[in-house]
Design an enzyme around this catalytic site. Structure first.
Site, PDB file in Angstrom:
ATOM      1  N   LYS A  67      12.785   7.271   4.042  1.00 33.25           N
ATOM      2  CA  LYS A  67      11.823   7.876   3.620  1.00 33.25           C
ATOM      3  C   LYS A  67      10.892   8.425   4.653  1.00 33.25           C
ATOM      4  CE  LYS A  67       7.553   6.746   0.435  1.00 33.25           C
ATOM      5  NZ  LYS A  67       6.983   5.803  -0.498  1.00 33.25           N
ATOM      6  N   SER A 142       5.979   6.834  -5.304  1.00 30.74           N
ATOM      7  CA  SER A 142       5.944   8.081  -4.011  1.00 30.74           C
ATOM      8  C   SER A 142       7.169   8.110  -3.547  1.00 30.74           C
ATOM      9  CB  SER A 142       4.869   7.866  -3.282  1.00 30.74           C
ATOM     10  OG  SER A 142       5.152   6.500  -2.433  1.00 30.74           O
ATOM     11  N   SER A 166       5.400   2.051  -5.499  1.00 33.88           N
ATOM     12  CA  SER A 166       6.109   3.416  -5.227  1.00 33.88           C
ATOM     13  C   SER A 166       7.679   2.922  -4.818  1.00 33.88           C
ATOM     14  CB  SER A 166       5.895   3.899  -3.894  1.00 33.88           C
ATOM     15  OG  SER A 166       4.616   4.721  -4.205  1.00 33.88           O
TER      16      SER A 166
HETATM   17  N1  GLN Z   1       1.128   5.438  -7.497  1.00 31.23           N
HETATM   18  C1  GLN Z   1       0.509   4.666  -6.526  1.00 31.23           C
HETATM   19  C2  GLN Z   1      -0.569   5.372  -5.680  1.00 31.23           C
HETATM   20  O1  GLN Z   1      -0.679   6.627  -6.020  1.00 31.23           O
HETATM   21  C3  GLN Z   1       1.400   3.563  -5.684  1.00 31.23           C
HETATM   22  C4  GLN Z   1       1.659   4.640  -4.492  1.00 31.23           C
HETATM   23  C5  GLN Z   1       2.406   3.572  -3.513  1.00 31.23           C
HETATM   24  O2  GLN Z   1       3.000   2.268  -3.948  1.00 31.23           O
HETATM   25  N2  GLN Z   1       2.642   4.038  -2.345  1.00 31.23           N
HETATM   26  O3  GLN Z   1      -1.198   4.941  -5.205  1.00 31.23           O
END
Ligand code: GLN
Length: 467
Positions: A67, A142, A166
């Site tokens: 990532k 994400s 995410s």
């Molecule tokens: N979707 C959540 C956010 O937008 C979690 C994102 C994540 O786990 N990095 O913060």
């Protein structure tokens, strides 16, 4: 079978027998990347020269997609943000060092929501990623590039990060196994920080066994991250032997089932998963986590607060984008940030700065921390009665690109994953079936207590066999 289709375990077996080398696998992954990336957009960049050089130097290693917020020496690390375009990492993150020592090499950098803020990868400042199961849909986020790469057989396995869901939500959308380790299990050193009290790196893989092998490689104490205890890391893959549902107490919490807005197919698949566990010998236990309804609100105070502090370092001076329009040092900061950050990141910084501002700190941030403790206690109480919770992973299957326009609706994707992140416990997403109408993959979530990854993986493995 092409080499890019292999999982970690199969790759390791073939490497050990001398059937192929790391260079062969890497070449196959690169060929697949050329074949599919224009359409799927899983990767942001793929330094083929570096990957092949590492492969030649480590003939028995397995290549892993990374990532784009994890630092690999000599590679770009943009966090899918324009503000970090052109930035090259001077060092390896601890997870990369650990991975290399355990027989893996980094190969290719995968897309994500900018600074890991989002649930669809649509917040990437650098490109679109599509769901390999339906190109009109999002891969989740994400860690959407990681999930699309694994689900689309564009890598052997990938690293993701999870702050509020995410790893798990994109794994559910793209038919992968994802594991969010307990807070502190894996070092965050060299992983660009979003919300430091929540962030964890974890594996996204084609099987539970692969996730177990990769997690073992990532985890452990690190001098550079004070949240990582010295406890030894169990051999997660070895402890999968004989995994079964017999006698496992599966907790069912009504707060995760009677939910408005849950897709009926997700509900059907989750209900079936519960019945399958019971039929395989698990004991179902009713539990309650009464503070679940506050988790979203708490997360959207704490995570932006930490983000606003963490992202202060991107000021046009030390890293990445520097505005040409700046006239003095103050406008250098403001213009570089205004030009470099995307809208969701700006929204989070503004929210975070607000909840930390004097006069509001106690009312928002201080209070959220107290409710976070109550959420954590809910989990402690639930795990007195059960070994693991089984919940839906996300309220819907993959949605269409552009379908969710309102940030709040997007935030609701993490309804089921945020509470366990706030509690710091470990959780997995395991494929559970496909929707009847749209034929989209859906995963279920298992949650275990802090540092109970061994148990979590055994239960996940037992489910994989019956699911
Ligand atoms: N979707 C959540 C956010 O937008 C979690 C994102 C994540 O786990 N990095 O913060």
């Amino acid at each position: 079978m092409e080499l890019y289709e292999l999982g970690i375990k199969q790759a390791q077996e073939g490497l050990a027998k001398g059937e192929f080398t790391c260079e062969d696998i890497t070449k196959s992954v690169i060929a697949r990347y050329h074949e599919r990336n224009a359409e799927i957009g899983a990767y942001l960049t793929f330094d083929e020269e570096q990957a092949l050089a590492l492969a030649r130097a480590n003939p028995k290693a397995v290549p892993i997609a990374v990532k784009d917020l994890i630092n690999v020496a000599g590679q770009p690390c943009t966090c899918a943000s324009k503000i970090l375009k052109g930035y090259v990492s001077p060092y390896d993150a601890t997870v990369i060092k650990n991975m290399k020592a355990a027989g893996f090499i980094p190969a290719g950098r995968v897309n994500m929501d900018e600074f890991a803020m989002g649930s669809s990868t649509e917040n990437s400042g650098l490109g679109v990623t599509r769901n390999p199961y339906d190109l009109s849909r999002v891969p989740g986020g994400s860690s959407g590039g990681s999930a699309a790469a694994v689900g689309g057989n564009m890598c052997i396995a990938a690293l993701g990060t999870d702050t509020g869901g995410s790893i798990r939500q994109p794994a559910s959308f793209c038919n992968c196994v994802g594991v969010k380790p307990s807070y502190g299990r894996v070092s965050r050193y060299g992983v660009t920080a979003f919300a430091s009290s929540l962030d964890q790196v974890g594996p996204m893989a084609k099987s539970v066994e692969d996730a177990a092998i990769l997690l073992k490689a990532l985890a452990g104490h690190d001098e550079m991250d004070g949240t990582t205890p010295k406890d030894p890391v169990p051999d997660y893959a070895a402890s999968l032997a004989g995994a079964s549902m017999k006698g496992v107490r599966i907790g069912i919490a009504k707060e995760y089932f009677d939910v408005k807005g849950m897709d009926p197919e997700v509900k059907r698949i989750t209900d079936e998963a519960v019945r399958k566990c019971e039929a395989a010998g698990a004991e179902l236990v009713e539990v309650s986590l009464p503070h679940t309804e506050y988790a979203m609100a708490v997360y959207y105070i704490i995570a932006p607060a930490e983000a606003s502090a963490n992202l202060a370092r991107f000021d046009g001076v030390r890293y990445g984008h520097r505005s040409d329009a700046a006239k003095d040092v103050f406008s250098l900061y403001t213009k570089s940030r205004a030009e470099g950050f995307g809208p969701e990141v700006k929204r989070r910084i503004i929210m975070g700065t607000y909840v930390l501002s004097s006069g509001y700190y106690d009312a928002y941030y201080g209070r959220a921390q107290k409710v976070r403790t109550l959420i954590k206690r809910d989990f402690d109480a639930a795990f007195e009665k059960c070994d693991a919770l089984l919940t839906p992973c996300a309220p819907t299957p993959a949605f269409r690109i552009g379908e969710l326009q309102d940030p709040l609706t997007m935030y609701l994707n993490d309804l089921f994953t945020i509470p366990s992140s706030l509690a710091g416990v470990c959780a997995s997403s395991v494929p559970a079936g496909f929707t009847n109408d749209t034929k989209l993959p859906v995963g279920v979530q298992f949650i275990c207590g802090g540092f109970e990854e061994e148990k979590l993986l055994r239960i996940s493995r037992a489910f994989e066999e019956i699911g």
